[in-house]
Design a protein around this motif. Structure first.
Motif, short mmCIF file in Angstrom:
data_model
loop_
_atom_site.label_atom_id
_atom_site.label_comp_id
_atom_site.label_asym_id
_atom_site.label_seq_id
_atom_site.Cartn_x
_atom_site.Cartn_y
_atom_site.Cartn_z
N PHE A 1 -7.30 12.81 0.59
CA PHE A 1 -7.70 12.56 -0.79
C PHE A 1 -8.92 13.37 -1.21
CE2 PHE A 1 -4.89 9.35 -2.63
CZ PHE A 1 -4.02 9.27 -1.56
N GLY B 1 -3.20 10.35 -11.44
CA GLY B 1 -2.35 9.64 -12.40
C GLY B 1 -1.53 8.61 -11.65
N ASN C 1 -8.21 16.62 -2.34
CA ASN C 1 -7.61 17.75 -3.06
C ASN C 1 -8.05 17.69 -4.52
OD1 ASN C 1 -6.17 18.60 -0.79
ND2 ASN C 1 -4.55 17.12 -1.24
N ASN D 1 -7.59 1.03 -3.58
CA ASN D 1 -7.21 1.99 -4.62
C ASN D 1 -8.44 2.56 -5.32
OD1 ASN D 1 -4.53 1.92 -4.15
ND2 ASN D 1 -3.93 0.89 -6.03
N PHE E 1 3.61 12.56 -12.10
CA PHE E 1 2.19 12.43 -11.71
C PHE E 1 1.91 12.98 -10.33
CE2 PHE E 1 1.51 8.97 -8.63
CZ PHE E 1 2.76 8.35 -8.61
N LYS E 2 2.99 13.17 -9.54
CA LYS E 2 2.86 13.85 -8.25
C LYS E 2 4.26 14.26 -7.82
CE LYS E 2 3.20 10.13 -4.91
NZ LYS E 2 2.55 9.45 -3.81
N LYS F 1 -6.56 -4.80 -1.89
CA LYS F 1 -5.70 -3.86 -2.62
C LYS F 1 -6.50 -3.10 -3.68
CE LYS F 1 -2.30 -1.78 -4.32
NZ LYS F 1 -1.68 -0.67 -3.60
N GLU G 1 4.21 6.30 -3.78
CA GLU G 1 5.52 6.80 -4.22
C GLU G 1 5.80 8.15 -3.58
OE1 GLU G 1 6.13 6.54 -8.50
OE2 GLU G 1 5.21 4.56 -8.49
N CYS H 1 -0.59 3.34 -10.47
CA CYS H 1 -1.55 2.46 -9.79
C CYS H 1 -3.03 2.79 -10.02
CB CYS H 1 -1.25 2.45 -8.30
SG CYS H 1 0.33 1.66 -7.96
N PHE I 1 0.82 -1.23 0.00
CA PHE I 1 0.00 0.00 0.00
C PHE I 1 0.84 1.27 0.00
CE2 PHE I 1 -2.43 -3.40 1.99
CZ PHE I 1 -3.59 -3.39 1.22
N THR I 2 2.15 1.13 -0.22
CA THR I 2 3.00 2.32 -0.17
C THR I 2 2.65 3.26 -1.32
OG1 THR I 2 4.66 1.27 -1.53
CG2 THR I 2 5.00 1.13 0.83
O1 LIG Z 1 -6.35 14.41 -2.84
C1 LIG Z 1 -5.70 13.92 -3.78
C2 LIG Z 1 -4.76 12.90 -3.62
C3 LIG Z 1 -4.09 12.41 -4.75
N1 LIG Z 1 -4.35 12.92 -5.98
C4 LIG Z 1 -3.65 12.36 -7.16
O2 LIG Z 1 -3.78 10.96 -7.13
C5 LIG Z 1 -2.64 10.35 -7.73
C6 LIG Z 1 -2.06 9.27 -6.84
O3 LIG Z 1 -1.52 9.86 -5.67
P1 LIG Z 1 -0.98 8.98 -4.45
O4 LIG Z 1 -2.04 8.10 -3.98
O5 LIG Z 1 -0.40 9.91 -3.47
O6 LIG Z 1 0.24 8.22 -5.13
P2 LIG Z 1 0.55 6.71 -5.56
O7 LIG Z 1 2.01 6.56 -5.40
O8 LIG Z 1 -0.04 6.44 -6.89
O9 LIG Z 1 -0.12 5.76 -4.45
C7 LIG Z 1 -1.38 5.12 -4.65
O10 LIG Z 1 -1.22 3.93 -5.39
C8 LIG Z 1 -0.31 2.97 -4.78
C9 LIG Z 1 -0.14 1.83 -5.76
O11 LIG Z 1 -1.17 0.90 -5.70
C10 LIG Z 1 -0.90 2.55 -3.44
O12 LIG Z 1 -0.03 1.58 -2.85
C11 LIG Z 1 -1.07 3.77 -2.55
O13 LIG Z 1 -1.68 3.38 -1.32
C12 LIG Z 1 -1.95 4.79 -3.26
O14 LIG Z 1 -2.04 5.99 -2.48
C13 LIG Z 1 -1.66 11.50 -8.02
O15 LIG Z 1 -1.74 11.84 -9.39
C14 LIG Z 1 -2.16 12.64 -7.16
O16 LIG Z 1 -1.88 13.91 -7.71
C15 LIG Z 1 -5.28 13.94 -6.14
O17 LIG Z 1 -5.53 14.41 -7.25
N2 LIG Z 1 -5.93 14.42 -5.02
#
Ligand SMILES: O=c1ccn([C@@H]2O[C@H](COP(=O)(O)OP(=O)(O)O[C@H]3O[C@H](CO)[C@@H](O)[C@H](O)[C@H]3O)[C@@H](O)[C@H]2O)c(=O)[nH]1
Ligand SMILES: NC(=O)c1ccc[n+]([C@@H]2O[C@H](COP(=O)([O-])OP(=O)(O)OC[C@H]3O[C@@H](n4cnc5c(N)ncnc54)[C@H](O)[C@@H]3O)[C@@H](O)[C@H]2O)c1
Length: 431
Positions: free
Chosen positions: A244, A252, A246, A203, A314-315, A199, A150, A255, A147-148
C-alpha cells in the motif's frame, strides 16, 4: 452446518461460495429478482476472479432465493452481507441490515446471527437489544468482519491473514469458529465492539498509508526525488512494509472512501474529531483533481482537447465502479471542455451518471486514443502491458501519456515519442 447468507453481492456471494466449498449447505438470499434468477441459471451477476468456478463446483450445496423464510429454514447460522452505503450525513446507512434483522422472525433452528457487513461500532449492541425485545434473545450474535479485497476475494476468504470473531458468548464464538474449520489462519476472538472497530481501523490505516505516499509523491514532484525509489526503500523497513505504498490517483472502491467517512462520522458522534482521518479524506479527494490540473498545465489548457481514460474501474480485476477515481477525472475533464473517451475491459458503468453518457467507451486502447491529445492511465489493467504503444502514438494528435498508476515502462514509452507524466516522478521524454 446449514447457513443462510443475506445479500448476493460481492461479499455475500464470495462468503456463500467459500462456505459451501468448506462443506456447509448454503442458501443465499437477495431482494433483487434478476440477480437471483441469474444465479439460479448458473450466471454470476458480477465479476470476481475464481467466483464463477467456485459457485459451479459447489452448486450441490448452494441455493439462491428471494424468500427470507426459505433462507432461514433449518438454518443454524445467518450471515448478514448486505450493503451499508454512506448516507448523506457520512454515517453508514444501516437500513438494509435492519431489514434483515426484521426478517428473522421465528426460525427455530437458528442459533446465531453473524454480521459481515461493515458497520459502526455499537451496531452489534443495538442489534442484540432489538433481538432481545423481539423475543429472539436466545440467538447468539457475532461480528465477523470481512477483509477480502475485490479481485482477490476468493483467495482472501480461504487464505486470510486472520479471522476476526467478535462475540460476547463463548458458545457463539465457538460456533462461528467451527464454520471456519478448514481455513488455516489465526482466529482472533474478542468483544463485538472491538471486532467492529478492527474492520474500520484496518481500512483507515490502509487508506492513510496510500495517502501518505501520495503526499510524499507530491513533494517528490517538486524536489526531484522519485517516489518509486523512495517507496521501495522505505518499504524495506520491516516495521513499515512494502504494501500500500503505490502512489497514484487516489484510493477508490466500495470500502475505503465509505468506511473512512463512516469512521470519521462515528468518531465525531462520540465527541472526538478524528483530524488525521479528515486530512486523509481531503487529500484523497484532491488527488484526481491535482492530476487534471497537471494535465491542464502540460497541454496549455483543456478546452477542445481530447483525452482518453485508460481503465475506468477503481482497480484492476473487478468490474466495480464504486467511487472510482475515473469518475472525478471524467467529470472534471468534461467540465473543462474536453472530449473524453474511455477504455476498460470490464467496467459496469452506472448508466444513470451524467458523465458516463458523455464518455465514448471503446473496445480497444487504440480506438480510445484516436486523435487524442493525451492519455491517462487510471487503472493498471494487465492488458495495458500488451498494447502496441507505437501504433497508439501514431493514432494520436498529441503525445502526452499521464501514467496515473506508475505502471508502464516510461523509458520505452519515451523512446516511442511519448511525453510520459507520472505521479511523484519526473516527466520522461521531454525535449
Ligand atoms: O498502494 C496502493 C494500494 C491501493 N490503492 C488504491 O486503493 C483502492 C483500494 O484498493 P484495495 O485495497 O486493493 O481494494 P478493495 O477491494 O477496496 O479492498 C479494501 O477494502 C475492502 C473492503 O472493506 C477490505 O476488505 C480490503 O481489506 C481492503 O484492501 C484502489 O482504488 C487502489 O487503486 C492505491 O492507490 N495504492
Ligand atoms: N466489496 C468488498 O470488497 C467488501 C469487503 C469487505 C467488506 N465489505 C462490506 O460488506 C458489505 C457488502 O458489500 P458488497 O460489496 O458485497 O455490497 P453489494 O452492494 O455488492 O451487495 C449487497 C447485496 O445485498 C442485497 N440486499 C440488500 N438488502 C437486502 C436484504 N434485506 N436481504 C437480502 N439481500 C439484500 C443487495 O440487493 C445486493 O445484492 C458492506 O457492508 C461492505 O462494506 C465489502
Amino acid at each position: 452446518m446449514r447457513v443462510g447468507v443475506f445479500g448476493a453481492g460481492y461479499i455475500g456471494l464470495v462468503t456463500g461460495a467459500c462456505l459451501a466449498s468448506l462443506g456447509h449447505r448454503v442458501v443465499v438470499r437477495d431482494i433483487v429478482p434478476a440477480r437471483v434468477e441469474m444465479l439460479r441459471a448458473g450466471q454470476v451477476p458480477l465479476y470476481e476472479p475464481g467466483l464463477e468456478d467456485l459457485l459451479r463446483q459447489n452448486r450441490d450445496r448452494l441455493t439462491f432465493t428471494l424468500d427470507a423464510a426459505e433462507a432461514l429454514e433449518g438454518t443454524e447460522v445467518a450471515f448478514v452481507c448486505v450493503d451499508t452505503p454512506p448516507s448523506a450525513s457520512g454515517d453508514a446507512d444501516l437500513s438494509r441490515v435492519w431489514s434483515v434483522v426484521a426478517e428473522l422472525g421465528s426460525a427455530p433452528e437458528l442459533k446465531a446471527l453473524v454480521v459481515k457487513s461493515t458497520v459502526p461500532v455499537g451496531t452489534g449492541e443495538q442489534i442484540r437489544g432489538v433481538l432481545e425485545t423481539s423475543g429472539l434473545g436466545h440467538l447468539g450474535y457475532a461480528s465477523n468482519p470481512e477483509f477480502t479485497a475485490e479481485g482477490r476475494a476468493v483467495r482472501d476468504f480461504l487464505r486470510p491473514d486472520r479471522v476476526v470473531i467478535g462475540a460476547e458468548e463463548t458458545e457463539t464464538a465457538r460456533l462461528v469458529t467451527a464454520l471456519h474449520e478448514g481455513i488455516d489462519a489465526p482466529v482472533e476472538v474478542m468483544g463485538v465492539a472491538s471486532a467492529e472497530m478492527v474492520k474500520l481501523a484496518a481500512n483507515a490505516l490502509l487508506a492513510t498509508k496510500i495517502t501518505f505516499i501520495n503526499e510524499i509523491a507530491a513533494v517528490c514532484e517538486r524536489t526531484g526525488a522519485d517516489v518509486l525509489e523512495v517507496a521501495r526503500a522505505v518499504g524495506l523497513d520491516h516495521r513499515l512494509g512494502p504494501h500500500f505504498l503505490n502512489a497514484g490517483l487516489g484510493y477508490g472502491g466500495s470500502c475505503f472512501p465509505k468506511d473512512s467517512r463512516a469512521l470519521r462520522a462515528m468518531a465525531s458522534n462520540s465527541g472526538h474529531p478524528f483530524q488525521l482521518l479528515s486530512a486523509v479524506i481531503e487529500v484523497n479527494d484532491l488527488q484526481p483533481r491535482r492530476a487534471v490540473q497537471r494535465l491542464k498545465d502540460r497541454l496549455g489548457g483543456l478546452r477542445g482537447r481530447r483525452v482518453a481514460l485508460l481503465g475506468l474501474t477503481f482497480k484492476p480485476d473487478t468490474d466495480d465502479m464504486r467511487e472510482a477515481p475515473s469518475e472525478v477525472l471524467a467529470a472534471r475533464l468534461l467540465a473543462e471542455g474536453c472530449e473524453v473517451t474511455g477504455w476498460d475491459p470490464m467496467a459496469r458503468l452506472p448508466d444513470r451518471e451524467p458523465w458516463t453518457t458523455r464518455v465514448r467507451r471503446t473496445k480497444t486502447v487504440a480506438e480510445a486514443a484516436e486523435d487524442c491529445d493525451a492519455l491517462v492511465v487510471v487503472t493498471e489493467w494487465a492488458e495495458l502491458r500488451d498494447v502496441d504503444w507505437s501504433d497508439v502514438a501514431h493514432r494520436m494528435r498529441g503525445r502526452v501519456l499521464f501514467d496515473g498508476r506508475n505502471t508502464l515502462d516510461r523509458e520505452e514509452l519515451a523512446s516511442q515519442g511519448f511525453v510520459c507524466m507520472a505521479v511523484g516522478r519526473a516527466t520522461a521524454g521531454e525535449d
